[in-house]
Scaffold this active site. Structure first.
Site, mmCIF file in Angstrom:
data_model
loop_
_atom_site.group_PDB
_atom_site.id
_atom_site.type_symbol
_atom_site.label_atom_id
_atom_site.label_comp_id
_atom_site.label_asym_id
_atom_site.label_seq_id
_atom_site.Cartn_x
_atom_site.Cartn_y
_atom_site.Cartn_z
ATOM 1 N N LEU A 1 -9.103 -5.919 11.586
ATOM 2 C CA LEU A 1 -10.221 -6.628 12.212
ATOM 3 C C LEU A 1 -9.676 -7.667 13.178
ATOM 4 O O LEU A 1 -10.190 -7.864 14.272
ATOM 5 C CB LEU A 1 -11.078 -7.300 11.138
ATOM 6 N N ARG B 1 0.805 -1.221 0.000
ATOM 7 C CA ARG B 1 0.000 0.000 0.000
ATOM 8 C C ARG B 1 0.839 1.273 0.000
ATOM 9 O O ARG B 1 0.569 2.198 -0.767
ATOM 10 C CB ARG B 1 -0.901 0.010 1.247
ATOM 11 N N ARG C 1 0.271 -1.220 8.223
ATOM 12 C CA ARG C 1 -0.579 -2.363 8.551
ATOM 13 C C ARG C 1 -0.868 -3.171 7.303
ATOM 14 O O ARG C 1 -1.122 -2.627 6.243
ATOM 15 C CB ARG C 1 -1.891 -1.881 9.163
#
Lengths: 639, 226, 248
Positions: free
Chosen positions: A442, A331, A436
């Site tokens: 979650l 990302r 992350r």
């Protein structure tokens, strides 16, 4: 100040087991007398409140939304990781641990991350038992997919609504305890201060959002599960109400804030459409499995219809710069690359702040029906928002703030440095380091809430059984309540000329431009000045209508933005002092000869925990050195 | 027996009563129509009049008909209770009424039911009350005098106002049935992808054919016999 | 583009309330709520009270937004929440009437904000599977037919926004209740409590003052998650089973 992370001794794989077998217990008779306050009802808060109530504690749970079911965990799309190895592809607790710690660019604690990987399997069991309808194969067993560029399929999912289904599972467990009277739920309540008695957290001051009434609540311990602070950027994928206020009040009472500059910028979001934009919408990163990212080679092509731009005039820049990973780079790398293209003036769309994500090759190769099967719900969402059909023309995407890895500093027991004050889920800093991995948020929220905090909090509460509920007439409650009321009165007394959103947008722009996808010392120093000045303007020129004794959403927003204006300054300070590039934190001065992130392990292998010294004053840096005994610190390379 | 009051006291229980009584009335309508179609037998009313006598004298049928009255009463009272409870659930109305999403008949079952109730009172007064308590002409088919209901019917349907009232009421009944028939199955929990189509088609066929059958009689009497 | 909005304004639960008209300059690419943001900024700049409305995720999943727009909950787009509705669904010069959800079980708090805690209480009455943390068996020890799991998921997609109540002429919450009952009854984990759950949730629904279902199907048509009324049939079955065969 010295920080004790309280990591248990012993081998990495045995630490948690050993801890659990030696941790102090509270007898059922005593649990009935002990009250715990939980702030937030997302995955972490709801699961913690429910689990502690099941154990017998008296729990009070607070959320600012109209129902605990609306917490922003609900919006998570992709999935949840667990080291189940159901696919027999060689997954293990160690691999999940390793992927997470490497993905975090070696800026998280080994022991915490290993524990997270250990309990991950139990989370899936628990959720299935609650009736979470995970996707299944025709044989009736659970389906998995691979996610975020890892080599195994360990992600469990429920269509594109995994967060919703997991939250509804936790919400149902919480509701069951509310029905039993074991949890007292406070909807539409906002925590506005922590009450400290003799150095311990002993309660909170909250505001009833409908009536404006200020309340006092006692608790033997206070758990903050109040989520992340991505809304400091104004535009983010967070919900409109997501805020830092609870965590920030704790920080101002002495809880350290760790690594606040570590923010995750998600590469595949729907770009800003115009001035009116109120928030950004994420598109699952799975789209990059089949979509190709490009911008025109020539600036003059940027305003053309993308379908008219010839193949040789397109720059598939991720494939060009990172041939090994191509469109699937992590990302942070994908986001930064998009920013560079836009900075070069090759951005596309009306605003010029977007890049193309093109499915035409995939449609040619696999057929439209395959693409439909994989992404139809995302394509529909895209079309609903942009009015463009991604089957026929490339999507426009741009990175957006998505998650904050930083948060309140906690030890192995998820306790802040204030005794009796805990932080779980996105509100703490503990497990994701500087970046992350997909489908890990979650996992962490539920791990903390179901399987970690309910044990570790007992270790503290076992020593509190002799403490009777402290009446809220205690002078500490008086003091905290007065502070809260004074601040509200001050906000309302300004009666200036600018709206709260005006300041929020300005702050967001400073943060995004100077403390966003890439940061530079000069920009950060300038941001410090700008934020301080903006804060002053805010406190002299903000306009808030109405009174404090009614439902007043502008007043709520103003309080939150006031806190963001202080947090922003700390984030900038943190970014400025971390003179390296790692994960989501990219300092332009610190890059390798090839232009990639230069992580300086010799100097910065530590957690920056910040101690509040006063508004407008430089916070005090407290370091927690990170030790790596089980993994080798490697440089991430995607070329 | 508290479970009965528990079930029937609840909103679904009331709906269950509506569905069961409604389906019973649907069944009753079939019987009623079968009897009435004898009016068209072309025998000067003999079959119909003897049928009417049978229906009012056989003890078993008498017993069943008391049950039928009660079911009608239940359907009406239960329906009114539901309408009032549902009105209470939305004390403030919308300024802009619902545009789409549901059929007109489904939204107006209470009104349709009330129209039918008015019709029912007139209908019962005209025939049932007169037959039971009024002075009736008689006819003898060879085994004693029989009340000549056929003649009363023929007289009534010579009046165009009556014919119009009857036909319009049948339209109301048709709309009431179009929603009610399929709705009863849904209320009973009988909803299955495999049978929904069948229930829907059967419901529409029933809702058109039965009222049509009833409506033909006054039209026939008015146009052909009068 | 310019639109005329007629908004329900009500200071608090006790206030009588009434409509007010405003003109808003907006953009076809704006979401409906962003149009409301613009209106509110205009009002604030004139030092007037902004319109209160519930909203949070603005991605169509949290279920907070709740506006009755031109006679339809969540407005004219099918399967779409208010926050995902865009102004391009309207024309320049359109007038748009915005009302709060209307139901005695959803009292107005302010303007377009209503109190939906009745839904929470229905779930608290039984909308769960009774399993404590730590009691679970391995997730794959109970295989579940894919079709059933998919159907359970379709029911579980409910976001609890209350559009079904707003759309129903009886302000009935049957679609909401049935979605949860159905979701849990379809799964083997939820089967042991299925009958009791239906009864408890239904009784709570009645107690909250929602109307009863008269099968108009408006809820299904207006549900932003397009939840089917077949779940209501399943709730009915489950409820009768609980009443007639349960061991009360």
């Amino acid at each position: 100040m010295q920080l004790d992370s309280k990591i248990p001794k012993g081998d990495l794989a045995d630490k948690w087991t050993n801890y659990k077998s030696k941790v102090k217990l509270v007898s059922p008779a005593n649990k009935r007398r002990i009250e715990v306050i939980v702030i937030g009802s997302g995955l972490a808060g709801a699961s913690a409140a429910a689990s502690m109530a099941e154990m017998g504690y008296k729990v009070k749970c607070f959320c600012f939304q109209d129902s605990p079911r609306r917490a922003h965990s609900i919006a998570a799309q992709g999935g949840i990781n667990a080291a189940k190895n159901y696919q027999n592809d060689g997954d293990s607790v160690f691999r999940l641990f390793y992927d997470t710690i490497k993905g975090g660019d070696f800026r998280s604690r080994e022991a915490n991350v290993h524990r997270l990987a250990e309990v991950s399997a139990s989370i899936i069991d628990q959720c299935v038992a609650q009736g979470v309808p995970f996707a299944r194969e025709y044989g009736g067993l659970l389906a998995n997919r691979s996610f975020g560029g890892v080599q195994v399929s360990r992600t469990f999912y429920a269509s594109g609504q995994t967060g919703q289904q997991l939250l509804l599972g936790a919400y149902s467990a919480l509701s069951r305890q509310i029905g039993k009277g074991q949890v007292e739920m406070f909807n539409r309540h906002e925590m506005l201060d922590v009450v400290m008695i003799d150095g311990k957290a002993r309660g909170i001051i909250s505001r009833e959002l409908i009536t404006g009434k200020i309340d006092r609540h006692f608790g033997h311990a206070v758990v903050l599960a109040s989520g992340g602070y991505g809304n400091v950027f104004f535009l983010s994928t967070n919900a409109m109400g997501s805020n830092v206020t609870a965590a920030w009040k704790a920080h101002k009472r002495g809880a350290l804030m760790a690594n606040p500059c570590f923010t995750q910028i998600h590469p595949t979001c729907i770009p800003v459409a115009g001035e009116h934009q109120s928030k950004l919408t994420l598109m699952s990163e799975s789209l990059r499995n089949d979509g190709r990212v490009w911008v025109p080679k020539k600036k003059e092509d940027c305003n053309k219809d993308p379908r008219q731009i010839k193949e040789e005039d397109r720059d598939y820049y991720l494939e060009r710069i990172y041939p090994a990973f191509g469109n699937l780079v992590p990302r942070d790398v994908a986001s930064r690359a998009a920013k560079y293209m836009v900075d070069e003036g090759r951005g596309v769309g009306k605003t010029g702040v977007a890049v193309y994500l093109d499915f035409s090759d995939a449609i040619k190769r696999l057929g439209k029906h395959v693409i439909e099967e994989r992404y139809s719900n995302l394509f529909e969402m895209y079309q609903r928002i942009t009015d463009e059909n991604p089957y026929e023309q490339p999507m426009r995407i741009y990175p957006a703030v998505h998650y904050t890895m930083g948060g309140l500093w906690v030890d192995y027991e998820l306790s802040t440095n204030i005794p009796g004050l805990y932080a779980i889920g996105e509100a703490n800093f503990s497990d994701h380091g500087a970046n992350r991995l997909g489908a890990s948020a979650l996992m962490q929220g539920l791990a903390d809430g179901y399987f970690v905090l309910p044990y570790t909090i007992g270790n503290y509460l076992a020593n509190e059984i002799r403490v009777d509920a402290i009446p809220t007439t205690h002078v500490a409650f008086d003091e905290a309540e007065k502070k809260v009321k004074d601040r509200i009165a001050k906000l309302l007394s300004i009666q200036g000329n600018q709206t709260v959103d005006h300041f929020h947008k300005k702050l967001g722009k400073i943060m995004w431009d100077k403390c966003g996808m890439s940061r530079h010392g000069d920009g950060l120093r300038q941001a410090q000045k700008e934020i301080a000045q903006l804060r002053e303007e805010f406190w002299s020129d903000v306009y808030i209508p109405g009174t404090d004794a009614e439902f007043n959403p502008e007043l709520e927003k103003a309080g939150r933005v006031a806190d963001f204006l202080e947090l922003g300054e700390l984030m900038v300070l943190d970014a400025l002092t971390r003179e390296e590039s790692c994960g989501g934190h990219f300092r332009e001065e610190f890059r390798t000869a090839e232009g990639e992130a230069d992580r300086r392990d010799d100097l910065f292998t530590f957690v920056s925990a910040w101690n509040h010294t006063g508004v407008g004053q430089e916070a005090e840096l407290v370091k927690e050195e990170l030790e790596f005994n089980n993994v080798e610190l490697k440089v991430r390379s995607y070329k | 027996m508290s479970w009965i009051s528990n079930v029937l006291g609840s909103s679904i229980g009331k709906k269950l009563l509506m569905a069961l009584s409604g389906l019973f009335i649907c069944f009753f309508l079939v019987i009623h129509l079968t009897g009435n179609l004898q009016l068209l037998a072309g025998d000067g009313g003999q079959a119909f009049n003897e049928y009417a006598k049978l229906m009012t004298s056989n003890p078993l049928i008498k017993f069943v008909s008391i049950g039928t009255y009660l079911v009608f009463l239940l359907h009406i009272i239960d329906g009114l209770m539901l309408v009032f409870a549902n009105k209470k659930a939305r004390p403030v109305k919308y300024a802009v009424g619902a545009k789409a999403g549901s059929s007109i008949s489904s939204r107006n079952m209470g009104i349709l039911g009330s129209i039918i109730l008015v019709f029912l009172v007139i209908h019962l007064y005209n025939f049932w009350f007169v037959y039971k308590f009024g002075s009736m002409p008689t006819v003898d088919y060879g085994h004693g005098p029989v009340k000549d209901l056929y003649k009363v019917v023929a007289m009534a349907f010579a009046n165009p106002a009556y014919v119009i009232l009857y036909v319009l009421s049948m339209v109301a009944i048709a709309f009431h049935l179009i929603h009610g028939f399929a709705s009863a199955f849904q209320t009973l929990g009988l909803n299955h992808a495999k049978y929904n189509g069948l229930i829907k088609i059967a419901g529409i066929a029933y809702s058109i054919l039965i009222p049509l059958g009833f409506a033909i009689i006054p039209i026939y009497f008015y146009l052909v016999l009068a | 583009m310019k639109v005329k909005v007629k908004v329900w304004r009500q200071k608090n639960a006790k206030d009588k309330g009434g409509f007010k008209e405003y003109e808003v300059l907006t953009d076809p690419d704006s979401s409906f709520l962003e149009m409301m943001d613009v209106l509110n900024q205009d009002l604030l700049n004139k030092k007037e009270d902004p319109v209160a409305f519930d909203h949070d995720c603005r991605e169509g999943i949290c279920g907070a937004c709740s506006m009755y727009i031109n006679g339809q909950p969540h407005g004219p787009s099918k399967g779409t929440t208010t926050c995902q509705l865009h102004m391009r669904s309207f024309k320049n010069g359109d007038s748009i009437t915005i009302e709060p959800w209307r139901a005695s079980a959803f009292p107005v708090i302010k303007d377009l904000v209503v109190d939906r805690t009745a839904f929470d209480r229905i779930i608290q009455a039984g909308g769960y599977i009774s399993v404590n943390t730590g009691n679970a068996v391995d997730a794959n020890s109970i295989p579940i037919e894919k079709d059933k799991a998919d159907e359970a998921f379709a029911a579980a997609a409910c976001i609890g926004c209350g559009a079904c109540v707003a759309a129903c002429k009886n302000a009935s919450a049957m679609l909401f209740v049935s979605a949860k009952v159905s979701h849990l009854a379809l799964l083997p984990q939820g089967a042991p409590e299925a009958d009791l759950r239906a009864a408890k949730m239904l009784n709570q629904m009645d107690e909250e003052g929602f109307g009863s279902c008269t099968n108009t199907q408006a809820c299904e048509a207006m549900c932003p998650k397009e939840i089917s009324i077949k779940h209501i049939a399943r709730l009915n079955r489950q409820f009768f089973k609980s009443g007639f065969s349960g061991n009360q």
